[in-house]
Scaffold this active site. Structure first.
Site, PDB file in Angstrom:
ATOM      1  N   SER A  77       0.797  -1.236   0.000  1.00 13.80           N
ATOM      2  CA  SER A  77       0.000   0.000   0.000  1.00 13.80           C
ATOM      3  C   SER A  77       0.823   1.275   0.000  1.00 13.80           C
ATOM      4  CB  SER A  77      -0.915   0.034   1.218  1.00 13.80           C
ATOM      5  OG  SER A  77      -2.119  -0.621   0.926  1.00 13.80           O
ATOM      6  N   LYS A 129       0.603   3.423  -2.982  1.00 17.30           N
ATOM      7  CA  LYS A 129      -0.560   4.301  -3.203  1.00 17.30           C
ATOM      8  C   LYS A 129      -0.189   5.779  -3.070  1.00 17.30           C
ATOM      9  CE  LYS A 129      -3.596   0.639  -1.521  1.00 17.30           C
ATOM     10  NZ  LYS A 129      -4.403   0.119  -0.398  1.00 17.30           N
ATOM     11  N   TYR A 134      -3.138  -2.595 -10.567  1.00 16.77           N
ATOM     12  CA  TYR A 134      -3.073  -2.372  -9.109  1.00 16.77           C
ATOM     13  C   TYR A 134      -2.195  -3.436  -8.426  1.00 16.77           C
ATOM     14  CZ  TYR A 134      -4.664  -2.360  -4.262  1.00 16.77           C
ATOM     15  OH  TYR A 134      -4.702  -2.358  -2.890  1.00 16.77           O
ATOM     16  N   TYR A 160      -4.494   2.612   8.082  1.00 18.92           N
ATOM     17  CA  TYR A 160      -5.712   1.825   8.274  1.00 18.92           C
ATOM     18  C   TYR A 160      -6.478   2.375   9.487  1.00 18.92           C
ATOM     19  CZ  TYR A 160      -2.504  -1.172   5.628  1.00 18.92           C
ATOM     20  OH  TYR A 160      -1.592  -1.636   4.734  1.00 18.92           O
ATOM     21  N   VAL A 216       0.993  -3.818   3.875  1.00 24.62           N
ATOM     22  CA  VAL A 216       0.934  -5.141   4.504  1.00 24.62           C
ATOM     23  C   VAL A 216       2.214  -5.957   4.326  1.00 24.62           C
ATOM     24  CG1 VAL A 216      -1.592  -5.406   4.534  1.00 24.62           C
ATOM     25  CG2 VAL A 216      -0.280  -6.201   2.556  1.00 24.62           C
TER      26      VAL A 216
HETATM   27  N1  GLU Z   1      -2.122  -5.340  -2.342  1.00 25.06           N
HETATM   28  C1  GLU Z   1      -2.690  -5.282  -1.036  1.00 25.06           C
HETATM   29  C2  GLU Z   1      -4.209  -5.436  -1.121  1.00 25.06           C
HETATM   30  O1  GLU Z   1      -4.807  -4.852  -1.945  1.00 25.06           O
HETATM   31  C3  GLU Z   1      -2.307  -3.987  -0.387  1.00 25.06           C
HETATM   32  C4  GLU Z   1      -2.851  -3.859   0.979  1.00 25.06           C
HETATM   33  C5  GLU Z   1      -2.038  -3.022   1.901  1.00 25.06           C
HETATM   34  O2  GLU Z   1      -0.807  -2.973   1.852  1.00 25.06           O
HETATM   35  O3  GLU Z   1      -2.687  -2.369   2.711  1.00 25.06           O
HETATM   36  O4  GLU Z   1      -4.802  -6.154  -0.382  1.00 25.06           O
END
Ligand code: GLU
Length: 311
Positions: free
Chosen positions: A71, A74, A198, A246, A264
Site C-alpha cells: 500500500s 498508493k 493495481y 488503516y 501489509v
Molecule cells: N495489495 C494489497 C491489497 O490490496 C495492499 C494492501 C495493503 O498494503 O494495505 O490487499
C-alpha cells in the site's frame, strides 16, 4: 517543526541502538498471509533508513533488503494522478479517514461507489483506473515506476512479479471492490486492467534505503527532483497523516505526530516535512495490519528526534 535535527552521527548511533533493542524485544507480530507469496517472509527482520535534509543517509539493520511495498505504492500513484489530472480526481474519491478495514465493501456500498480516500483499496483502485485512462496497463505501471525511480534517483527499482501473480490468484476482495466501483459507474477501464495494474503496483519491491530516497519528494527535502509541487506534497502529507495507517491512523498521529503510510508487506514511509524521509520495514504485523516492530520504532524515533508536525 521545532528544534534542530540531530547530527548524522547521533542519529546513526540511535538507529544502531534501536535495531538492537527491536531484536532483543523479539515482538514481531504475524506476516500477512492472505497474499501467499508474503506468507513465507521471516517476520524477525528489521530495517530502518533516515534521509536527512542535508543529504546524509543513516540506516541500521536490514536497510538494504528489498521488501514488497504494497500500500505504500498508493502514495506514489496518487502523486502521479495529481500530476496528470490535478483536483479532478476528487470527483471520484474522497479525503476522509475511513475507520473501516482497508478492503471494506460495506463502506463502498454505503457511499455509493465513491471511496472514502485514496489509501483504502477502493480509493487506490480508482486512482489506478484514472492512470490507466487512455493508455495500456504497461504504460500506466511505467509511469508509477518511472516516478519512483526518478524520486529515488535509482533505476534498480522494480516489480516482483511473483508477488503480483500471487495476489492476482487470491485477490477476490479487490475483484469485488472493482466490480462494485463499476456498478456505480466509477470505473472507466476494464475490471481486469484495473486489477492487474493495481496488483503489479503493490508488488513494487524496494529496500528501506531506496524507499527513504523516493520519499524525498513527499518530504520536500532540498535536492529532491521537482516532480511534485509543494502544494501537492502538502496535501499528500495531510492524507498520510489522517488515512495512512488503516484503522490505526488516529493513534499513529497521536503517538508519532508525523505523516506516514504503511503496507501489509511491513513497510512504513514516514515524512518529517522539510527535515527527513524515513523508511522502516519489519514484516510482522499487528492486529490492525501495521508493522508491529516498525510502529514501535517510529514512536521511538519521534521521541528521540522531537520531530512532529504539531510543533
Ligand atoms: N495489495 C494489497 C491489497 O490490496 C495492499 C494492501 C495493503 O498494503 O494495505 O490487499
Amino acid at each position: 517543526m521545532a528544534g534542530a535535527n540531530p547530527t548524522p552521527e547521533a542519529l546513526q548511533a540511535f538507529l544502531d541502538r534501536l535495531s538492537a533493542e527491536i531484536h532483543e524485544r523479539g515482538d514481531w507480530g504475524k506476516v500477512a498471509d492472505y497474499i501467499p507469496e508474503l506468507a513465507d517472509v521471516d517476520p524477525a527482520q528489521f530495517g530502518i533508513a533516515v534521509l536527512l535534509a542535508d543529504g546524509s543517509m543513516c540506516s541500521a539493520g536490514a536497510a538494504r533488503v528489498g521488501f514488497s511495498v504494497q500500500s505504500i505504492s498508493k502514495v506514489f500513484s496518487l502523486a502521479c494522478v495529481l500530476g496528470r489530472i490535478g483536483e479532478q480526481i476528487w470527483q471520484r474519491v474522497g479525503r476522509e479517514p475511513s475507520g473501516s478495514r482497508f478492503d471494506s465493501i460495506l463502506l463502498l456500498e454505503l457511499e455509493k461507489g465513491i471511496p472514502r480516500n485514496p489509501f483504502i483499496n477502493a480509493g487506490a483502485l480508482v486512482v489506478t483506473d484514472e492512470l490507466l485512462t487512455g493508455r495500456t496497463p504497461r504504460d500506466a505501471l511505467s509511469e508509477i515506476i518511472h516516478f519512483i525511480r526518478l524520486a529515488a534517483d535509482d533505476d534498480d527499482i522494480h516489480i516482483d512479479r511473483a508477488v503480483a501473480m500471487s495476489e492476482q490468484d487470491t485477490g477476490d476482495r479487490n475483484r469485488a471492490l472493482v466490480n462494485y466501483l463499476k456498478s456505480y459507474g466509477n470505473l472507466k477501464n476494464p475490471v481486469d486492467y484495473a486489477l492487474g495494474t493495481y496488483f503489479h503496483q503493490c508488488a513494487i519491491e524496494m529496500s528501506c534505503i531506496q524507499l527513504a530516497r523516493a520519499g524525498r519528494v513527499i518530504a520536500g527535502l532540498p535536492g529532491a527532483p521537482a516532480i511534485l509541487s509543494p502544494t501537492r506534497a502538502r496535501r499528500i502529507n495531510a492524507l498520510m497523516l489522517t488515512c495512512g495507517h488503516y484503522d490505526e491512523s488516529g493513534d499513529f498521529a497521536f503517538r508519532v505526530g508525523l505523516p506516514g503510510k504503511s503496507g501489509v508487506g511491513g513497510g512504513l514511509l514516514i515524512v518529517a516535512p522539510g527535515r527527513a524521509s524515513i523508511a522502516i520495514w519489519s514484516p510482522g504485523l499487528n492486529d490492525t495490519g501495521n508493522s508491529r516492530a516498525g510502529t514501535f520504532a517510529a514512536r521511538r524515533l519521534a521521541e528521540f528526534t522531537g520531530w512532529s508536525v504539531f510543533g
